[in-house]
Design a protein around this motif. Structure first.
Motif, PDB file in Angstrom:
ATOM      1  N   UNK A  12      32.905   1.847 -21.391  1.00 49.15           N
ATOM      2  CA  UNK A  12      31.572   1.949 -20.772  1.00 49.15           C
ATOM      3  C   UNK A  12      31.001   0.561 -20.487  1.00 49.15           C
ATOM      4  N   UNK A  13      31.170  -0.374 -21.440  1.00 46.97           N
ATOM      5  CA  UNK A  13      30.684  -1.747 -21.229  1.00 46.97           C
ATOM      6  C   UNK A  13      31.412  -2.393 -20.060  1.00 46.97           C
ATOM      7  N   UNK A  14      32.731  -2.204 -20.014  1.00 51.27           N
ATOM      8  CA  UNK A  14      33.531  -2.815 -18.949  1.00 51.27           C
ATOM      9  C   UNK A  14      33.165  -2.268 -17.572  1.00 51.27           C
ATOM     10  N   UNK A  15      32.752  -1.005 -17.527  1.00 51.87           N
ATOM     11  CA  UNK A  15      32.444  -0.363 -16.240  1.00 51.87           C
ATOM     12  C   UNK A  15      30.970  -0.474 -15.854  1.00 51.87           C
ATOM     13  N   UNK A  16      30.163  -1.101 -16.712  1.00 54.87           N
ATOM     14  CA  UNK A  16      28.710  -1.108 -16.509  1.00 54.87           C
ATOM     15  C   UNK A  16      28.304  -1.619 -15.131  1.00 54.87           C
ATOM     16  N   UNK A  17      28.982  -2.655 -14.636  1.00 54.90           N
ATOM     17  CA  UNK A  17      28.591  -3.261 -13.356  1.00 54.90           C
ATOM     18  C   UNK A  17      29.500  -2.854 -12.197  1.00 54.90           C
ATOM     19  N   UNK A  18      30.245  -1.743 -12.380  1.00 46.39           N
ATOM     20  CA  UNK A  18      31.162  -1.269 -11.336  1.00 46.39           C
ATOM     21  C   UNK A  18      32.095  -2.378 -10.842  1.00 46.39           C
ATOM     22  N   UNK A  40      32.511 -18.857 -12.957  1.00 47.33           N
ATOM     23  CA  UNK A  40      33.295 -17.766 -13.535  1.00 47.33           C
ATOM     24  C   UNK A  40      32.415 -16.783 -14.301  1.00 47.33           C
ATOM     25  N   UNK A  41      31.337 -17.271 -14.903  1.00 48.57           N
ATOM     26  CA  UNK A  41      30.436 -16.395 -15.642  1.00 48.57           C
ATOM     27  C   UNK A  41      29.788 -15.357 -14.737  1.00 48.57           C
ATOM     28  N   UNK A  42      29.648 -15.688 -13.459  1.00 53.40           N
ATOM     29  CA  UNK A  42      29.072 -14.750 -12.499  1.00 53.40           C
ATOM     30  C   UNK A  42      30.074 -13.673 -12.088  1.00 53.40           C
ATOM     31  N   UNK A  43      31.371 -13.954 -12.311  1.00 54.38           N
ATOM     32  CA  UNK A  43      32.431 -13.015 -11.938  1.00 54.38           C
ATOM     33  C   UNK A  43      32.832 -12.144 -13.127  1.00 54.38           C
ATOM     34  N   UNK A  44      32.957 -12.770 -14.299  1.00 57.14           N
ATOM     35  CA  UNK A  44      33.346 -12.057 -15.519  1.00 57.14           C
ATOM     36  C   UNK A  44      32.324 -10.978 -15.867  1.00 57.14           C
ATOM     37  N   UNK A  45      32.797  -9.764 -16.084  1.00 57.03           N
ATOM     38  CA  UNK A  45      31.900  -8.673 -16.462  1.00 57.03           C
ATOM     39  C   UNK A  45      31.244  -7.997 -15.284  1.00 57.03           C
ATOM     40  N   UNK A  46      31.152  -8.696 -14.172  1.00 57.26           N
ATOM     41  CA  UNK A  46      30.532  -8.120 -12.973  1.00 57.26           C
ATOM     42  C   UNK A  46      31.587  -7.663 -11.974  1.00 57.26           C
ATOM     43  N   UNK A  47      32.431  -8.594 -11.534  1.00 59.33           N
ATOM     44  CA  UNK A  47      33.462  -8.270 -10.550  1.00 59.33           C
ATOM     45  C   UNK A  47      34.820  -7.977 -11.198  1.00 59.33           C
ATOM     46  N   UNK A  48      35.097  -8.652 -12.315  1.00 63.90           N
ATOM     47  CA  UNK A  48      36.335  -8.432 -13.067  1.00 63.90           C
ATOM     48  C   UNK A  48      35.965  -8.215 -14.528  1.00 63.90           C
ATOM     49  N   UNK A  49      36.334  -7.064 -15.068  1.00 58.18           N
ATOM     50  CA  UNK A  49      36.039  -6.749 -16.470  1.00 58.18           C
ATOM     51  C   UNK A  49      37.333  -6.534 -17.236  1.00 58.18           C
ATOM     52  N   UNK A  50      37.219  -6.576 -18.560  1.00 58.10           N
ATOM     53  CA  UNK A  50      38.422  -6.461 -19.385  1.00 58.10           C
ATOM     54  C   UNK A  50      38.173  -5.553 -20.583  1.00 58.10           C
ATOM     55  N   UNK A  66      36.356   7.876  -9.683  1.00 57.75           N
ATOM     56  CA  UNK A  66      34.914   7.950  -9.461  1.00 57.75           C
ATOM     57  C   UNK A  66      34.337   6.646  -8.928  1.00 57.75           C
ATOM     58  N   UNK A  67      34.800   5.508  -9.479  1.00 58.62           N
ATOM     59  CA  UNK A  67      34.186   4.233  -9.075  1.00 58.62           C
ATOM     60  C   UNK A  67      35.090   3.404  -8.162  1.00 58.62           C
ATOM     61  N   UNK A  68      36.310   3.904  -7.870  1.00 60.11           N
ATOM     62  CA  UNK A  68      37.222   3.254  -6.922  1.00 60.11           C
ATOM     63  C   UNK A  68      37.522   1.801  -7.315  1.00 60.11           C
ATOM     64  N   UNK A  69      37.821   1.603  -8.582  1.00 65.10           N
ATOM     65  CA  UNK A  69      38.169   0.264  -9.053  1.00 65.10           C
ATOM     66  C   UNK A  69      39.686   0.103  -9.101  1.00 65.10           C
TER      67      UNK A  69
END
Length: 351
Positions: free
Chosen positions: A167-173, A85-95, A204-207
Motif C-alpha cells: 500500500x505504501x509503495x502504491x500510494x503515489x501510483x 532522485x528524492x522527487x522520483x523515489x516513492x513517486x515515480x519508482x517505488x520498491x 488497476x493502476x497500470x504500473x
C-alpha cells in the motif's frame, strides 16, 4: 509497447578492503509500460544490486557507477543529484523490500507511514491523505481499514505487514514498482495471496513491475518476460514461455532442472555444481563455464556475445554459434521443449 526504463551496459563496482568487487558487469534490459519483468538467479548474481542501483539506494561511499546509463522517461538516473532522485523515489519508482518488518517503522502507526509519501509527493491535505490511505488499505485487502490505520506494525501478521508495504509503495501510483523477493519471508499460502494481489493491483493502476526472485515457480505465475542473471550479467532474456519451454543457456537449464515439480520422479533434485564466481577477480571467459558440463574450450578464454533466437529471446552462450557442436540439453529440459512451437524439439504437444 511504450518503453519507460532502459538500462544500457550498466557497470557498477563496490570498493572494499579486499579490493574492487565488479558486482554489475554490463547489464542491459528494458522495461515496458504495464509489463512485469522478472530477474532471476542465484544469490550473489546481482539481481538486488541492479534494482537498488536503479533506485540509487547504494552507498555512494563504497559503490561506483563505472559505465552505462539508466534511462527513465529519457532521464539518466545515474547523473541525477540526491535531491532530484528524492522527487522520483516513492513517486515515480517505488520498491517493496523482502522483509516487511524491517521496512516498516515500529514507532509509527501504519496510517502515518502510508500518508507520508502522499504528503511529500502529492501535496494533499492530511485529511485527504488519510482518506487515500484507508482506500489503499481496503484495496490491498486489509479488513477494517478505518480501525487498523491507527495501529502499529507489531499488531499485524507477516502477510498483513506485506500488504501494508505494498500500500505504501502504491500510494503515489508509481510508473515502476520494484519488488525485491517480496514473498520470501511468507508461508506458501500467504505467498500465493500476495502474488495474486500484486497481479490484480497492476491491472488497476497500470504500473510496470520489476520482480526479483530466485523462485522460478513464482516467475511462471507473475511475469511477462524473464531475465536470467549470473555473475553480474544477464545471460538470457525472453518471454516466460521462451525461458521455460525453450531455454538456451546452460545456466537456465540448471535453474529449471533444480526446480521441483509434481512430475519429479527422482528422490533428489538436481543441484548446479560449484559456487558462483568471485567478482573480486571475475573469470576471463564465460562466468558459468567452470560449473557447466556443456562448456566449450572457447568458454574459458572468451566471453560469449549475445545471440538472438527470436524477436524477444536472446542468450549469451557459445553453444548458439553456428560453428558450435550440437549439444543436447538435459532430458527434463528436452521434455519441456517438445511442447514449445519455437523449439527444435517441438512435437506439437500441449502444456
Amino acid at each position: 509497447m511504450e518503453k519507460i526504463l532502459e538500462v544500457n551496459d550498466l557497470k557498477l563496482s563496490f570498493h572494499t578492503f579486499a579490493g574492487e568487487v565488479q558486482a554489475i558487469r554490463g547489464v542491459s534490459f528494458d522495461v515496458y509500460k504495464g509489463e512485469t519483468i522478472a530477474i532471476v538467479g542465484e544469490s550473489g548474481s546481482g539481481k538486488s544490486v541492479t534494482t537498488k542501483a536503479i533506485m540509487r539506494l547504494l552507498p555512494e561511499s563504497s559503490s561506483e557507477f563505472k559505465d552505462g546509463h539508466i534511462l527513465f522517461n529519457g532521464r539518466d538516473l545515474t547523473k541525477l543529484s540526491d535531491k532530484e532522485m528524492q522527487k522520483i523515489r516513492g513517486k515515480d519508482i517505488s520498491m517493496i523490500f523482502q522483509d516487511p518488518m524491517t521496512s516498516l517503522n515500529p514507532t509509527m502507526t501504519i496510517g502515518k507511514q502510508i500518508t507520508e509519501p502522499l504528503l511529500k509527493h502529492q501535496k494533499v491535505s492530511k485529511s485527504e491523505a488519510r482518506k487515500i490511505a484507508i482506500d489503499l488499505l481496503r484495496m490491498v485487502g486489509m479488513p477494517k481499514p478505518e480501525l487498523r490505520i491507527k495501529q502499529y506494525p507489531h499488531q499485524f501478521s507477516g502477510g498483513q505487514r506485506q500488504r501494508i508495504v505494498i500500500a505504501i509503495a502504491l500510494a503515489c501510483n508509481p510508473q515502476i514498482l520494484i519488488a525485491d523477493e517480496p514473498t520470501t519471508a511468507l508461508d506458501v499460502t500467504i505467498q500465493a495471496q500476495i502474488l495474486e494481489l500484486m497481479k490484480d493491483l497492476q491491472k488497476k493502476i497500470d504500473t510496470s513491475i520489476i520482480f526479483i526472485t530466485h523462485d522460478l515457480g513464482v516467475v511462471a505465475n507473475v511475469a511477462d518476460r524473464v531475465a536470467v542473471m549470473y555473475g553480474g550479467r544477464i545471460v538470457e532474456v525472453g518471454t516466460v514461455d521462451e525461458i521455460f519451454y525453450n531455454p538456451q543457456h546452460p545456466y537456465t537449464w540448471g535453474l529449471l532442472s533444480s526446480m521441483p515439480s509434481l512430475d519429479t520422479a527422482e528422490e533428489k533434485l538436481y543441484a548446479i555444481p560449484g559456487t558462483p564466481p568471485d567478482l573480486l577477480d571475475p573469470p576471463k571467459g564465460d562466468a558459468f563455464a567452470l560449473r557447466s558440463e556443456y562448456a566449450l574450450a572457447i568458454d574459458l578464454e572468451q566471453e560469449p556475445p549475445t545471440f538472438q533466437i527470436s524477436d524477444t529471446h536472446f542468450a549469451s552462450t557459445w553453444l548458439l554459434h553456428p560453428d558450435a557442436p550440437q549439444v543436447e540439453p538435459p532430458v527434463s529440459i528436452i521434455e519441456r521443449m517438445k511442447k514449445f512451437p519455437g523449439s527444435r524439439y517441438y512435437e506439437g504437444g500441449t502444456r
